[in-house]
Design a protein around this motif. Structure first.
Motif, mmCIF file in Angstrom:
data_model
loop_
_atom_site.group_PDB
_atom_site.id
_atom_site.type_symbol
_atom_site.label_atom_id
_atom_site.label_comp_id
_atom_site.label_asym_id
_atom_site.label_seq_id
_atom_site.Cartn_x
_atom_site.Cartn_y
_atom_site.Cartn_z
ATOM 1 N N ARG A 192 0.838 -1.194 0.000
ATOM 2 C CA ARG A 192 0.000 0.000 0.000
ATOM 3 C C ARG A 192 0.880 1.253 0.000
ATOM 4 O O ARG A 192 1.852 1.326 0.739
ATOM 5 C CB ARG A 192 -0.954 0.020 1.204
ATOM 6 C CG ARG A 192 -1.748 -1.261 1.391
ATOM 7 C CD ARG A 192 -2.627 -1.571 0.167
ATOM 8 N NE ARG A 192 -3.450 -2.748 0.402
ATOM 9 C CZ ARG A 192 -3.168 -3.959 -0.032
ATOM 10 N NH1 ARG A 192 -2.067 -4.164 -0.752
ATOM 11 N NH2 ARG A 192 -3.978 -4.974 0.227
ATOM 12 N N ARG A 193 0.476 2.266 -0.786
ATOM 13 C CA ARG A 193 1.326 3.468 -0.903
ATOM 14 C C ARG A 193 0.552 4.777 -0.727
ATOM 15 O O ARG A 193 1.140 5.781 -0.367
ATOM 16 C CB ARG A 193 2.000 3.510 -2.295
ATOM 17 C CG ARG A 193 2.806 2.302 -2.660
ATOM 18 C CD ARG A 193 4.045 2.144 -1.834
ATOM 19 N NE ARG A 193 4.977 3.260 -1.998
ATOM 20 C CZ ARG A 193 6.154 3.355 -1.363
ATOM 21 N NH1 ARG A 193 6.501 2.410 -0.506
ATOM 22 N NH2 ARG A 193 6.936 4.389 -1.559
ATOM 23 N N ARG A 194 -0.745 4.777 -0.986
ATOM 24 C CA ARG A 194 -1.504 6.036 -0.972
ATOM 25 C C ARG A 194 -2.533 5.991 0.163
ATOM 26 O O ARG A 194 -3.468 5.202 0.116
ATOM 27 C CB ARG A 194 -2.188 6.262 -2.316
ATOM 28 C CG ARG A 194 -1.216 6.282 -3.511
ATOM 29 C CD ARG A 194 -1.976 6.464 -4.818
ATOM 30 N NE ARG A 194 -2.963 5.399 -5.029
ATOM 31 C CZ ARG A 194 -3.980 5.473 -5.887
ATOM 32 N NH1 ARG A 194 -4.144 6.576 -6.621
ATOM 33 N NH2 ARG A 194 -4.823 4.462 -6.038
ATOM 34 N N PHE A 195 -2.344 6.845 1.148
ATOM 35 C CA PHE A 195 -3.126 6.765 2.378
ATOM 36 C C PHE A 195 -3.886 8.049 2.685
ATOM 37 O O PHE A 195 -3.372 9.157 2.480
ATOM 38 C CB PHE A 195 -2.201 6.490 3.575
ATOM 39 C CG PHE A 195 -1.576 5.132 3.581
ATOM 40 C CD1 PHE A 195 -2.124 4.099 4.317
ATOM 41 C CD2 PHE A 195 -0.426 4.877 2.834
ATOM 42 C CE1 PHE A 195 -1.541 2.841 4.329
ATOM 43 C CE2 PHE A 195 0.168 3.625 2.838
ATOM 44 C CZ PHE A 195 -0.388 2.603 3.594
ATOM 45 N N ALA A 196 -5.085 7.870 3.209
ATOM 46 C CA ALA A 196 -5.808 8.937 3.901
ATOM 47 C C ALA A 196 -6.005 8.457 5.330
ATOM 48 O O ALA A 196 -6.182 7.262 5.579
ATOM 49 C CB ALA A 196 -7.160 9.214 3.253
ATOM 50 N N LEU A 197 -5.946 9.371 6.301
ATOM 51 C CA LEU A 197 -6.107 9.027 7.704
ATOM 52 C C LEU A 197 -7.335 9.724 8.266
ATOM 53 O O LEU A 197 -7.543 10.918 7.999
ATOM 54 C CB LEU A 197 -4.882 9.447 8.527
ATOM 55 C CG LEU A 197 -3.640 8.543 8.503
ATOM 56 C CD1 LEU A 197 -3.045 8.436 7.107
ATOM 57 C CD2 LEU A 197 -2.591 9.077 9.474
ATOM 58 N N VAL A 198 -8.146 9.008 9.028
ATOM 59 C CA VAL A 198 -9.270 9.632 9.717
ATOM 60 C C VAL A 198 -9.158 9.281 11.191
ATOM 61 O O VAL A 198 -8.936 8.127 11.563
ATOM 62 C CB VAL A 198 -10.622 9.187 9.133
ATOM 63 C CG1 VAL A 198 -10.727 9.600 7.676
ATOM 64 C CG2 VAL A 198 -10.850 7.704 9.259
ATOM 65 N N SER A 199 -9.295 10.305 12.028
ATOM 66 C CA SER A 199 -9.077 10.097 13.449
ATOM 67 C C SER A 199 -9.988 10.997 14.258
ATOM 68 O O SER A 199 -10.764 11.790 13.720
ATOM 69 C CB SER A 199 -7.610 10.359 13.812
ATOM 70 O OG SER A 199 -7.346 9.975 15.160
ATOM 71 N N GLY A 200 -9.874 10.869 15.591
ATOM 72 C CA GLY A 200 -10.673 11.675 16.494
ATOM 73 C C GLY A 200 -10.227 13.120 16.502
ATOM 74 O O GLY A 200 -9.330 13.517 15.754
ATOM 75 N N PRO A 201 -10.862 13.942 17.341
ATOM 76 C CA PRO A 201 -10.547 15.373 17.401
ATOM 77 C C PRO A 201 -9.060 15.636 17.596
ATOM 78 O O PRO A 201 -8.380 14.929 18.342
ATOM 79 C CB PRO A 201 -11.362 15.844 18.614
ATOM 80 C CG PRO A 201 -12.508 14.892 18.680
ATOM 81 C CD PRO A 201 -11.937 13.556 18.276
ATOM 82 N N ALA A 202 -8.573 16.670 16.925
ATOM 83 C CA ALA A 202 -7.141 16.989 16.969
ATOM 84 C C ALA A 202 -6.664 17.352 18.368
ATOM 85 O O ALA A 202 -5.469 17.293 18.648
ATOM 86 C CB ALA A 202 -6.843 18.132 16.006
ATOM 87 N N GLY A 203 -7.586 17.705 19.248
ATOM 88 C CA GLY A 203 -7.204 18.053 20.610
ATOM 89 C C GLY A 203 -7.154 16.879 21.563
ATOM 90 O O GLY A 203 -6.804 17.047 22.734
ATOM 91 N N GLN A 204 -7.488 15.668 21.098
ATOM 92 C CA GLN A 204 -7.442 14.492 21.961
ATOM 93 C C GLN A 204 -6.089 13.810 21.872
ATOM 94 O O GLN A 204 -5.573 13.556 20.776
ATOM 95 C CB GLN A 204 -8.543 13.499 21.590
ATOM 96 C CG GLN A 204 -9.933 13.935 22.002
ATOM 97 C CD GLN A 204 -10.951 12.816 21.841
ATOM 98 O OE1 GLN A 204 -10.604 11.686 21.487
ATOM 99 N NE2 GLN A 204 -12.211 13.141 22.090
#
Length: 348
Positions: A192-204
């Motif tokens: 795998r080479r092309r990634f998108a990341l989804v995560s919780g709030p940037a302040g956590q």
């Protein structure tokens, strides 16, 4: 009319079991070791005597006698969350082994509700308060939480925090950053080479640790991620939905959407399918936490197995067990799973 029989007393139980009243009390009510107080043979005799006489322990009386209820307050963000539900199960099992009960409270990720709950706990006089909510980088919020926990501690409750934090109380944590890094490296190793990341709030803190470790792992394997390909939203199924909406116009650019929780991964998968995107044929979706049902539906699902059930045992051992004196932190390990195989099968 005959007088009703008097209810059996602890003295009656002790007499029938052939032990002292204090020994019977420890066996039934739990000493510092909970249900492990006394020898197994003694506990069995006392419990059999109690059953024979129909004697039942009174939690209210125990609270009055000791000035503190034989309960632990367990604070989570939301009981509907996969991770929280698993942690609740773990701490309830651990508490049962110690002869105590668990009172679950939810903050709903609301800072003001969180403070209100901590204030309310003062009157409930729990043996311990276990915080299992995601801590943040908001200095004012964390200072307020620390102040409330300190008051509870001063009033006699033991305090333990689950997850990375700067609150200064005994802590149970997991190596989120390292596990995320290994997950990323394993995925690149699988092509795998092309990634998108989804995560919780940037302040956590948890969100930052997981994203930070994943990006480090990609960089170590020569893969860069553009800032616009990292989406921060709620750590939930709905958060996964919203993340895909933000990435919708560029879905063809990615091999993988790496969700930093399995709950988010469920939302990502559902939304992609609504858009006619096949998972994992068109885009692979990965998670973090290891909810078993996802592995059943997607046998090759990649995630990190976090020992969520062990958090409860570790937290209670840290603050209630005799041997825990002087121990400030318990570190647990996450195990990355790449396409259904534990990371041990890969080069660390």
């Amino acid at each position: 009319m005959p007088k009703p029989a008097k209810p059996p007393t602890l003295t009656d139980v002790a007499r029938l079991a052939g032990v002292s009243v204090p020994a019977a009390s420890r066996a039934l009510n739990g000493g510092v070791r909970g249900k492990k107080s006394g020898s197994p043979e003694l506990r069995e005799r006392v419990e059999e005597a109690a059953r024979t006489l129909g004697y039942a322990v009174s939690p209210a009386a125990q609270a009055i006698k000791g000035g503190r209820a034989r309960t632990v307050a367990f604070i989570v963000a939301d009981i509907d969350d996969f991770g929280s539900a698993t942690m609740i199960s773990g701490i309830m099992h651990a508490a049962e082994e110690r002869g105590i009960s668990v009172a679950v409270r939810t903050t709903r990720d609301d800072p003001m509700r969180e403070l209100d709950l901590l204030t309310q706990l003062r009157g409930e006089r729990h043996l311990a308060v276990v915080m299992a909510t995601s801590r943040t980088t908001d200095a004012a919020r964390e200072a307020s939480v620390k102040e409330q926990l300190t008051v509870l501690q001063d009033h006699g409750a033991k305090i333990v925090v689950i997850g990375d934090n700067e609150l200064g109380f005994p802590t149970v944590t997991v190596d989120n950053r390292h596990a995320a890094r290994l997950l990323a490296e394993g995925l690149v190793g699988a092509g795998r080479r092309r990634f998108a990341l989804v995560s919780g709030p940037a302040g956590q803190i948890t969100a930052l640790e997981r994203v930070g470790g994943f990006v480090e792992g990609l960089a170590h394997r020569g893969v860069a991620v553009d800032e616009r390909d990292i989406v921060h939203t709620e750590f939930s199924r709905d958060g996964g939905h919203r993340a895909v909406d933000q990435l919708r116009d560029r879905l063809g650019e990615f091999d993988v959407i790496a969700a930093m929780s399995d709950a988010m991964a469920v939302g990502v998968i559902a939304r992609l399918r609504e858009f006619g995107v096949s998972v994992p044929v068109d885009i692979e979706v990965t998670g973090f936490d290891h909810v078993p049902m996802l592995g059943d539906v997607l046998p090759g699902f990649s995630t990190v197995e976090v020992p969520l059930e062990q958090f409860g045992e570790a937290a209670l051992a840290l603050v209630l067990d005799e041997h825990a004196d002087g121990v400030d932190t318990v570190g647990l390990s996450g195990t990355p799973i790449i396409h259904g195989e534990a990371i041990a099968a890969f080069d660390r």
